[in-house]
Write an enzyme that holds these catalytic residues in place. Sequence first.
Site, PDB file in Angstrom:
ATOM      1  N   LYS A 101      28.419  41.243  44.615  1.00 16.29           N
ATOM      2  CA  LYS A 101      28.865  40.108  45.419  1.00 16.29           C
ATOM      3  C   LYS A 101      28.158  40.173  46.767  1.00 16.29           C
ATOM      4  CE  LYS A 101      32.578  38.045  47.979  1.00 16.29           C
ATOM      5  NZ  LYS A 101      33.758  38.366  48.805  1.00 16.29           N
ATOM      6  N   GLY A 162      40.614  36.189  55.500  1.00 17.66           N
ATOM      7  CA  GLY A 162      41.808  36.794  56.084  1.00 17.66           C
ATOM      8  C   GLY A 162      42.691  35.855  56.868  1.00 17.66           C
ATOM      9  N   ALA A 188      38.073  33.592  49.708  1.00 21.23           N
ATOM     10  CA  ALA A 188      38.538  33.685  51.094  1.00 21.23           C
ATOM     11  C   ALA A 188      39.504  32.575  51.492  1.00 21.23           C
ATOM     12  CB  ALA A 188      37.370  33.690  52.086  1.00 21.23           C
ATOM     13  N   GLY A 189      40.498  32.967  52.285  1.00 26.87           N
ATOM     14  CA  GLY A 189      41.409  32.008  52.901  1.00 26.87           C
ATOM     15  C   GLY A 189      42.735  31.796  52.200  1.00 26.87           C
ATOM     16  N   ASN A 210      42.018  39.083  48.647  1.00 29.25           N
ATOM     17  CA  ASN A 210      42.383  40.443  49.008  1.00 29.25           C
ATOM     18  C   ASN A 210      43.579  40.437  49.955  1.00 29.25           C
ATOM     19  OD1 ASN A 210      40.562  43.343  50.363  1.00 29.25           O
ATOM     20  ND2 ASN A 210      42.662  43.134  49.714  1.00 29.25           N
TER      21      ASN A 210
END
Length: 260
Positions: A101, A162, A188-189, A210
């Site tokens: 990635k 994040g 993301a987000g 994550n």
Amino acid sequence: MSDAFLLAGRTFHSRLLVGTGKYKDMTETAEAIAASGAEIVTVAVRRTNIGQTPGEPNLLDVISPDRYTILPNTAGCYSAEEAVRTCRLARELLDDHKLVKLEVLGDQKTLYPNMPETLKAAETLVKEGFEVMVYCNDDPIAARLLAEMGCVAVMPLGSLIGSGLGIVNPYNLRIILEEATVPVLIDAGVGTASDAAVAMELGAAGVLMNTAIAAAGNPVLMASAMKKAVEAGREAFLAGRMPRKLYASASSPLDGVAFR
């Protein structure tokens, strides 16, 4: 319902991809990832020991490559050169592992992708035989260029890494998805389960997250919620939602029944 998807010649059944950062310890990491049902687990090579530091705890002792597809990532890289070097290290540590990635960041405040450097790194890595999944902005032109270059998947951000803001620009994402020639995964987000469902309802092949799991009050329970949300969003996309209407429409017949 069997709804597998193909990525770099491999078949996967879970459309939820998860990271390994920000957990309180490796035990919680392992438990949350197991609860998520994920098959692909991404690891920040510059921040996580996967064998480059002998004698220290190794993440691969709890996240086994025999059970999961390990996706090394270039988090923390701010130039194409750094990112390429990190991918080469990962390939060496993981016995010629080619799936990576790529992310090349613009600055520490936004962690927004630096697209000129991302394109440069992607071109080099593809030429070197890597199978590149690439974190990018929600620009349809950039996504198209990355696919044409030979990346195996494009991963536009839902919002800042994040941030937990969810999907802030579904319209651009929809254009990317409509034009896609490779799998598109939202990266993301995501902040909670409904965000993951929205991403999948747009037609994404999958979602990577994550912080949404690791920063939850109960990461293991949130991982389970995310698994269900991704599955529900995917089924809703396949089913096809009803058209939006400006005015009401009765759910029961308006005629045909007489009252006496």
